[in-house]
Structure formats: structure tokens, C-alpha cells
Design a protein around this motif. Structure first.
Motif, mmCIF file in Angstrom:
data_model
loop_
_atom_site.group_PDB
_atom_site.id
_atom_site.type_symbol
_atom_site.label_atom_id
_atom_site.label_comp_id
_atom_site.label_asym_id
_atom_site.label_seq_id
_atom_site.Cartn_x
_atom_site.Cartn_y
_atom_site.Cartn_z
ATOM 1 N N ARG A 1 -1.947 21.658 -8.059
ATOM 2 C CA ARG A 1 -1.719 20.233 -8.141
ATOM 3 C C ARG A 1 -0.651 19.813 -8.948
ATOM 4 O O ARG A 1 0.093 18.942 -9.054
ATOM 5 C CB ARG A 1 -3.203 19.581 -8.793
ATOM 6 C CG ARG A 1 -4.314 19.606 -7.711
ATOM 7 C CD ARG A 1 -5.478 18.863 -8.561
ATOM 8 N NE ARG A 1 -5.350 17.444 -8.918
ATOM 9 C CZ ARG A 1 -6.061 16.858 -9.646
ATOM 10 N NH1 ARG A 1 -7.208 17.352 -10.158
ATOM 11 N NH2 ARG A 1 -5.778 15.554 -9.827
ATOM 12 N N ALA B 1 6.883 17.721 -8.070
ATOM 13 C CA ALA B 1 7.630 17.484 -6.857
ATOM 14 C C ALA B 1 7.464 15.843 -6.413
ATOM 15 O O ALA B 1 8.079 15.795 -5.507
ATOM 16 C CB ALA B 1 7.415 18.598 -5.779
ATOM 17 N N SER B 2 6.602 15.258 -6.872
ATOM 18 C CA SER B 2 6.323 13.922 -6.545
ATOM 19 C C SER B 2 7.419 12.917 -6.768
ATOM 20 O O SER B 2 8.157 13.110 -7.717
ATOM 21 C CB SER B 2 5.056 13.423 -6.927
ATOM 22 O OG SER B 2 5.141 12.996 -8.320
ATOM 23 N N GLU B 3 7.572 11.897 -6.033
ATOM 24 C CA GLU B 3 8.611 10.796 -6.064
ATOM 25 C C GLU B 3 8.193 10.033 -7.532
ATOM 26 O O GLU B 3 9.357 9.763 -8.036
ATOM 27 C CB GLU B 3 8.512 9.831 -5.162
ATOM 28 C CG GLU B 3 9.598 9.001 -5.264
ATOM 29 C CD GLU B 3 9.673 7.946 -3.960
ATOM 30 O OE1 GLU B 3 10.589 6.943 -4.158
ATOM 31 O OE2 GLU B 3 8.819 8.073 -3.093
ATOM 32 N N TRP B 4 7.001 10.064 -7.845
ATOM 33 C CA TRP B 4 6.811 9.459 -9.304
ATOM 34 C C TRP B 4 7.564 10.327 -10.300
ATOM 35 O O TRP B 4 8.109 9.475 -11.404
ATOM 36 C CB TRP B 4 4.952 9.390 -9.634
ATOM 37 C CG TRP B 4 4.922 8.925 -10.836
ATOM 38 C CD1 TRP B 4 4.325 9.704 -11.704
ATOM 39 C CD2 TRP B 4 5.084 7.819 -11.534
ATOM 40 N NE1 TRP B 4 4.000 9.042 -12.909
ATOM 41 C CE2 TRP B 4 4.589 7.727 -12.686
ATOM 42 C CE3 TRP B 4 5.758 6.598 -11.117
ATOM 43 C CZ2 TRP B 4 4.397 6.576 -13.675
ATOM 44 C CZ3 TRP B 4 5.753 5.468 -12.060
ATOM 45 C CH2 TRP B 4 5.257 5.454 -13.031
ATOM 46 N N GLU C 1 2.108 21.574 -9.546
ATOM 47 C CA GLU C 1 3.575 21.650 -8.681
ATOM 48 C C GLU C 1 3.490 20.444 -7.725
ATOM 49 O O GLU C 1 4.753 20.294 -7.652
ATOM 50 C CB GLU C 1 3.405 23.065 -7.967
ATOM 51 C CG GLU C 1 3.441 24.540 -8.842
ATOM 52 C CD GLU C 1 4.677 24.391 -9.543
ATOM 53 O OE1 GLU C 1 5.657 23.753 -9.322
ATOM 54 O OE2 GLU C 1 4.387 24.804 -10.717
ATOM 55 N N GLU C 2 2.566 20.205 -7.138
ATOM 56 C CA GLU C 2 2.575 19.104 -6.231
ATOM 57 C C GLU C 2 3.104 17.770 -7.026
ATOM 58 O O GLU C 2 4.080 17.067 -6.522
ATOM 59 C CB GLU C 2 1.335 18.834 -5.477
ATOM 60 C CG GLU C 2 1.076 17.694 -4.454
ATOM 61 C CD GLU C 2 -0.014 17.391 -4.081
ATOM 62 O OE1 GLU C 2 -0.230 16.302 -3.297
ATOM 63 O OE2 GLU C 2 -1.024 18.267 -4.147
ATOM 64 N N TYR C 3 2.468 17.588 -8.298
ATOM 65 C CA TYR C 3 2.797 16.531 -9.068
ATOM 66 C C TYR C 3 4.416 16.358 -9.575
ATOM 67 O O TYR C 3 4.980 15.514 -9.386
ATOM 68 C CB TYR C 3 1.996 16.350 -10.337
ATOM 69 C CG TYR C 3 2.011 15.162 -11.038
ATOM 70 C CD1 TYR C 3 1.611 14.101 -10.738
ATOM 71 C CD2 TYR C 3 2.871 15.104 -12.295
ATOM 72 C CE1 TYR C 3 1.887 12.821 -11.588
ATOM 73 C CE2 TYR C 3 3.009 14.109 -12.899
ATOM 74 C CZ TYR C 3 2.394 12.952 -12.795
ATOM 75 O OH TYR C 3 2.852 11.695 -13.384
ATOM 76 N N THR D 1 10.137 12.753 -9.809
ATOM 77 C CA THR D 1 11.573 13.076 -9.538
ATOM 78 C C THR D 1 12.605 11.939 -9.460
ATOM 79 O O THR D 1 13.694 12.350 -9.661
ATOM 80 C CB THR D 1 11.518 13.850 -7.957
ATOM 81 O OG1 THR D 1 11.244 12.928 -7.036
ATOM 82 C CG2 THR D 1 10.923 15.166 -8.010
ATOM 83 N N GLN D 2 12.010 10.643 -9.411
ATOM 84 C CA GLN D 2 13.027 9.595 -9.456
ATOM 85 C C GLN D 2 13.432 9.241 -10.683
ATOM 86 O O GLN D 2 14.652 8.660 -11.004
ATOM 87 C CB GLN D 2 12.178 8.427 -9.109
ATOM 88 C CG GLN D 2 11.071 8.149 -9.951
ATOM 89 C CD GLN D 2 10.204 6.705 -9.456
ATOM 90 O OE1 GLN D 2 10.541 6.152 -8.504
ATOM 91 N NE2 GLN D 2 9.031 6.193 -10.127
ATOM 92 N N TRP E 1 -4.846 17.187 -14.647
ATOM 93 C CA TRP E 1 -3.971 17.967 -13.467
ATOM 94 C C TRP E 1 -3.269 19.178 -13.969
ATOM 95 O O TRP E 1 -3.021 20.019 -13.402
ATOM 96 C CB TRP E 1 -2.701 16.989 -13.089
ATOM 97 C CG TRP E 1 -1.665 16.757 -14.118
ATOM 98 C CD1 TRP E 1 -1.637 15.761 -15.125
ATOM 99 C CD2 TRP E 1 -0.415 17.248 -14.342
ATOM 100 N NE1 TRP E 1 -0.740 15.676 -15.869
ATOM 101 C CE2 TRP E 1 0.213 16.742 -15.372
ATOM 102 C CE3 TRP E 1 0.255 18.565 -13.676
ATOM 103 C CZ2 TRP E 1 1.477 17.233 -15.922
ATOM 104 C CZ3 TRP E 1 1.455 18.794 -14.067
ATOM 105 C CH2 TRP E 1 1.998 18.280 -15.048
#
Length: 326
Positions: A268, A274-277, A270-272, A279-280, A262
Motif C-alpha cells: 500500500r 506512486a499516486s497522483e496525490w 508503494e502504491e501511495y 507525485t503532483q 499505510w
């Protein structure tokens, strides 16, 4: 009377902070291992005192004792002399007299050293030590840049993204290991490792048409064997780098798995991030600094190992004679 911070001073401050954080980490170990924190904390303070003298153009010599700096650096009115006297006494007792410190002594040393740096670094340089990024000491440019991005993300309140970027920085270190072909290190490197499950997949493709119902069971056993071998090779890598597997386990637990490819695709990535996986995750400063220090230490160890596993002189000469296309 704060002085301007030049690039060399920033690098020295970064190293001082790294040594200080090493002392903090050592203090968390059970006694008597935790006693070594006194040596690291004292070293960090003394290196800062020398740096301050250099920055202020105050001459020193080998006869200058630790506590003499409070007289020499009167122009900035250094504080916390009493706390540093306690640290100096405890360190000298351990190093020169073999007097093992108590848990309370180590805890007091941590408090005193933090207070010293928190108050005196701004007095000399006009910036807080905690604002100096320890990634300045990383020799590999790509790793240094990813670690600096991680620090910026954490300070911007994006703790999960910061941890993911540190995972990427570590991945860059491991992928950048280019050992001489044919050596045991080359066989253990990440580059030589196929993904777990590949052999099992080939096995299933070869025998999948068979009516033997045990083919699936055997394939699953092969896959488990591949995972075990991959884990052992990874553990051996850390042994080569002189790392601690329990530290690596904590790093893995704290940071999200970034995937293998990635980092090569910016969109990809930037998308990763920002993902919940990602940011949590909401790490504390201690957790983030542990992971960052782990990356810094691993980068330095990798650079040291690489310097000792260089090509033989005759191989270098042979490649040089071939020209730039060799």
C-alpha cells in the motif's frame, strides 16, 4: 590532500550542516531576530575548522582564534578567508559589542558561509557538505531510516515521494511517544486519541432511529467538537515538544497526509508513493530541506523530552525484579 571520511566525521559533518541550515532559517526571520543567524553560521564554520584539524591531525589549543585556522590548515589551503573575516567581525560585533547587523550584513554572511563550505569541505574530505545527510543526527532508528529514504528519493528526482516519506518519519516520532501512564503527557499522546468522528458516529447509532430531526444536527455538532478537541490536543503536543506551530502548519501544507496505517503495509505504501496525490508535488530544495530539518528537530526534541520523563527509579527496580516477561 583530502582525507577519508569515517563514520564519526560523517556524524559531525551532519551536525555542522544542521547548524548551518539553522542559521539560514534564522536569516529569513525579520530583524532583529534574523541577527542570530550570524551566531549559528559562525558556530558551523568554527566546528568545521575544528573537525578539519582533527581529521588532519593538526594539534590545536584553547588559544587558537577563529582566523588562526587559515595558517594552521595550510596543508589544504583553505579559501574564503576574507569572507570569514567579515563573518567573524559581524558576529563579534553582535555578541561582544551589541552592534546589531543590517539586513545586508546578514545577506553577505549567508553568501560568504555558503561559499566557504561549498569550496572547503571537498578540499578536506573530498565530498560536498550538501551530500551529507543531516538525518545521521536523529537518535530514533526508524525515523532516521525513513528520513534517509526521503533524502535518497529527493536526490533521485522523486520530490513528492520524499515529502510523503518525511510525513511518515514525523508520524513515527509522534506515535513512538510512550509517556508514563497517568501523566498529562500520556493523556495528550496520539495513542490516547480516538479518530475524530467516532463519538458522533456512536451518537448517531444510539439515536438514529429517533424521529427527532435535530439528531443529525447534534451529531454534526459533536463531530465538530471532536475535531476541535483533537486539534487542541495536537497543538498541546507541539507545545510540549517546544515546536513552532507555524512551522508545523507549513510542514502539513507541504507534505501529503500519509494516513494513519499505510506505513504498516509495504504494498500500500508503494502504491501511495506512486499516486497522483503524491507525485503532483514538486518541491524546491528549500522546501524539502525545510521539511527534513523540521523532522530532525522534532526527533531531537522528542528524545530530549523522553529522557526527562523517565520512570521513577523504584518503578524501574520493580520491573527489573519481575524479569524479562514483566
Amino acid at each position: 590532500m583530502a582525507v577519508s571520511v569515517d563514520e564519526q566525521s560523517v556524524k559531525r559533518l551532519a551536525y555542522i550542516r544542521m547548524v548551518y541550515e539553522q542559521g539560514v532559517a534564522q536569516a529569513k526571520q525579520p530583524m532583529p531576530m534574523g541577527a542570530s543567524s550570524l551566531l549559528s553560521l559562525h558556530d558551523a564554520v568554527e566546528m568545521f575548522l575544528v573537525l578539519a584539524s582533527d581529521a588532519l591531525n593538526i594539534p590545536g589549543d584553547q588559544r587558537t582564534n577563529f582566523l588562526d585556522y587559515w595558517k594552521k590548515l595550510k596543508v589544504v589551503d583553505l579559501s574564503h578567508a576574507l569572507g570569514m573575516r567579515r563573518l567573524n567581525d559581524a558576529r563579534n560585533g553582535l555578541k561582544h559589542a551589541g552592534a546589531m547587523p543590517s539586513v545586508e550584513t546578514v545577506a553577505q554572511a549567508l553568501t560568504d558561509t555558503f561559499a566557504f563550505f561549498d569550496d572547503n569541505v571537498p578540499r578536506v574530505f573530498g565530498v560536498a557538505l550538501w551530500s551529507v545527510d543531516v538525518s545521521y543526527v536523529i537518535p530514533q532508528q526508524a525515523v532516521r531510516e525513513w528520513t534517509q529514504k526521503a533524502s535518497a528519493s529527493f536526490e533521485d528526482g522523486k520530490g513528492g515521494a520524499a515529502l510523503a516519506l518525511l510525513r511518515l518519519a514525523l508520524q513515527c516520532i509522534l506515535e513512538d511517544q510512550q509517556w508514563p501512564h497517568g501523566t498529562v503527557l500520556a493523556r495528550l499522546s496520539r495513542r490516547s486519541m480516538s479518530r475524530p468522528g467516532k463519538l458522533a458516529l456512536l451518537f448517531q447509532r444510539a439515536f438514529g432511529e429517533s424521529r427527532n430531526h435535530r439528531v443529525g444536527d447534534v451529531a454534526r455538532g459533536v463531530e465538530e467538537l471532536e475535531k476541535t478537541v483533537a486539534g487542541l490536543r495536537e497543538a498541546l503536543q507541539w507545545t510540549v515538544l517546544g515546536g513552532n506551530l507555524h512551522h508545523y502548519a507549513r510542514f502539513q501544507f507541504l507534505t501529503p497526509d500519509a494516513g494513519f496505517y499505510w506505513s504498516r503495509d509495504e504494498s500500500r505504501m508503494e502504491e501511495y508513493l506512486a499516486s497522483e496525490w503524491v507525485t503532483q508535488r514538486n518541491p524546491t530544495r528549500e522546501e524539502f530541506e525545510f521539511c527534513r530539518q523540521f523532522v530532525v528537530t522534532t526527533a531531537l526534541r522528542q528524545a530530549d523530552v523522553s529522557a526527562h520523563v523517565a520512570l521513577p527509579s523504584w518503578e524501574e527496580d520493580r520491573r527489573s525484579s519481575r524479569g524479562p516477561e514483566a
